[in-house]
Design an enzyme around this catalytic site. Sequence first.
Site, PDB file in Angstrom:
ATOM      1  N   TYR A  17      -2.385  -5.297  18.212  1.00  0.00           N
ATOM      2  CA  TYR A  17      -2.591  -4.318  17.058  1.00  0.00           C
ATOM      3  C   TYR A  17      -3.877  -3.530  16.965  1.00  0.00           C
ATOM      4  O   TYR A  17      -3.893  -2.441  16.482  1.00  0.00           O
ATOM      5  CB  TYR A  17      -2.123  -4.929  15.619  1.00  0.00           C
TER       6      TYR A  17
ATOM      7  N   VAL B  94      -6.055  -6.417   1.298  1.00  0.00           N
ATOM      8  CA  VAL B  94      -5.030  -5.893   0.406  1.00  0.00           C
ATOM      9  C   VAL B  94      -3.534  -6.905   0.490  1.00  0.00           C
ATOM     10  O   VAL B  94      -3.132  -7.593   1.250  1.00  0.00           O
ATOM     11  CB  VAL B  94      -4.450  -4.236   0.912  1.00  0.00           C
TER      12      VAL B  94
ATOM     13  N   ASP C  41      13.935   3.913  11.256  1.00  0.00           N
ATOM     14  CA  ASP C  41      12.753   3.184  11.866  1.00  0.00           C
ATOM     15  C   ASP C  41      11.776   3.990  12.618  1.00  0.00           C
ATOM     16  O   ASP C  41      12.236   4.122  13.311  1.00  0.00           O
ATOM     17  CB  ASP C  41      12.858   1.992  12.871  1.00  0.00           C
ATOM     18  N   VAL C  42      10.390   4.545  12.304  1.00  0.00           N
ATOM     19  CA  VAL C  42       9.723   5.083  12.560  1.00  0.00           C
ATOM     20  C   VAL C  42       9.020   5.287  14.515  1.00  0.00           C
ATOM     21  O   VAL C  42       8.766   6.140  14.982  1.00  0.00           O
ATOM     22  CB  VAL C  42       8.803   5.572  11.906  1.00  0.00           C
TER      23      VAL C  42
ATOM     24  N   LYS D 225      -4.884   0.412  16.859  1.00  0.00           N
ATOM     25  CA  LYS D 225      -5.514   1.571  15.742  1.00  0.00           C
ATOM     26  C   LYS D 225      -6.477   1.854  15.878  1.00  0.00           C
ATOM     27  O   LYS D 225      -6.534   3.238  15.476  1.00  0.00           O
ATOM     28  CB  LYS D 225      -5.921   0.192  14.429  1.00  0.00           C
TER      29      LYS D 225
ATOM     30  N   ILE E  99       0.896  -1.237   0.072  1.00  0.00           N
ATOM     31  CA  ILE E  99       0.048  -0.173   0.016  1.00  0.00           C
ATOM     32  C   ILE E  99       1.106   1.167   0.080  1.00  0.00           C
ATOM     33  O   ILE E  99       1.057   2.318  -0.202  1.00  0.00           O
ATOM     34  CB  ILE E  99      -0.943  -0.047   1.109  1.00  0.00           C
TER      35      ILE E  99
END
Length: 257
Positions: free
Chosen positions: A168, A200, A74-75, A172, A28
């Site tokens: 996760y 996806v 690596d954010v 989110k 994506i």
Amino acid sequence: MVDSLLHAAPSFRLDGKTALITGASRNIGFAIACAFAHAGADLLLVARGRERLEQAAVAIRDGAGVRVKTVVADVSTPEGLDSVAAEADGLSSVDILVNNAHTVGSSPGKSLFELEEDVWDEVLATNLLGPFRLCRKFGRAMLDGSGGSIINVVSGSGFLPAPGLGAYGSSKAALWMMTRYLAVEGAPKVRVNALCPGLVSEDGEPRNDSHRAIIKDVPMGRVATPDEVAGAALYLSSPAASYTTGEVLIVNGGRAW
């Protein structure tokens, strides 16, 4: 009024804009980068893997002819943010921020009752704290400058529990609420929205047994390709969405989570 509507079609062009996209080397993130580039935006692409990131940058430069810079970072870490910020300092501005980098953690499938605390920390650092730091850094610059658009990529597991995805999904869900707060606090100069993809895969085919099991609940009857999500991101980032903020755009083939 009628004349103005007839002569003022909404624009999906991003000419003169620079977009920062995390998790940009594949799937994506890469598709969004391609869509933005073909709409005229210059890019600052961020990912952890150097080889694939550079391959993505070369492909976009060759295909769209825009300026593409890359940052291997690596954010989820302050050091990663420093690397991104240092590279961005050489740009006139960052007008669009897409927080796409994410992780499900190293122990997918475990219930929250069993989840190790370090896995929880890992997921929150990447999926929530990283976007927060980037929003604070670049969103504040947008507020001080000529405005901009932020897109946070969320998940259906943040709206409805999914087995084995407690950390996760929780991260989110928090990212979605952060999006709503930022939209209120950033208006009217900075628009902040969420993008929520369904199933996806890079080739549009089911990746695993989980995908195959879920397809029966998808009215479209298939998995999406990344470019089908990228079109929604292009809308949210463009002048065509000038009155859209604090919203979530769901692209999931009609599936009821």
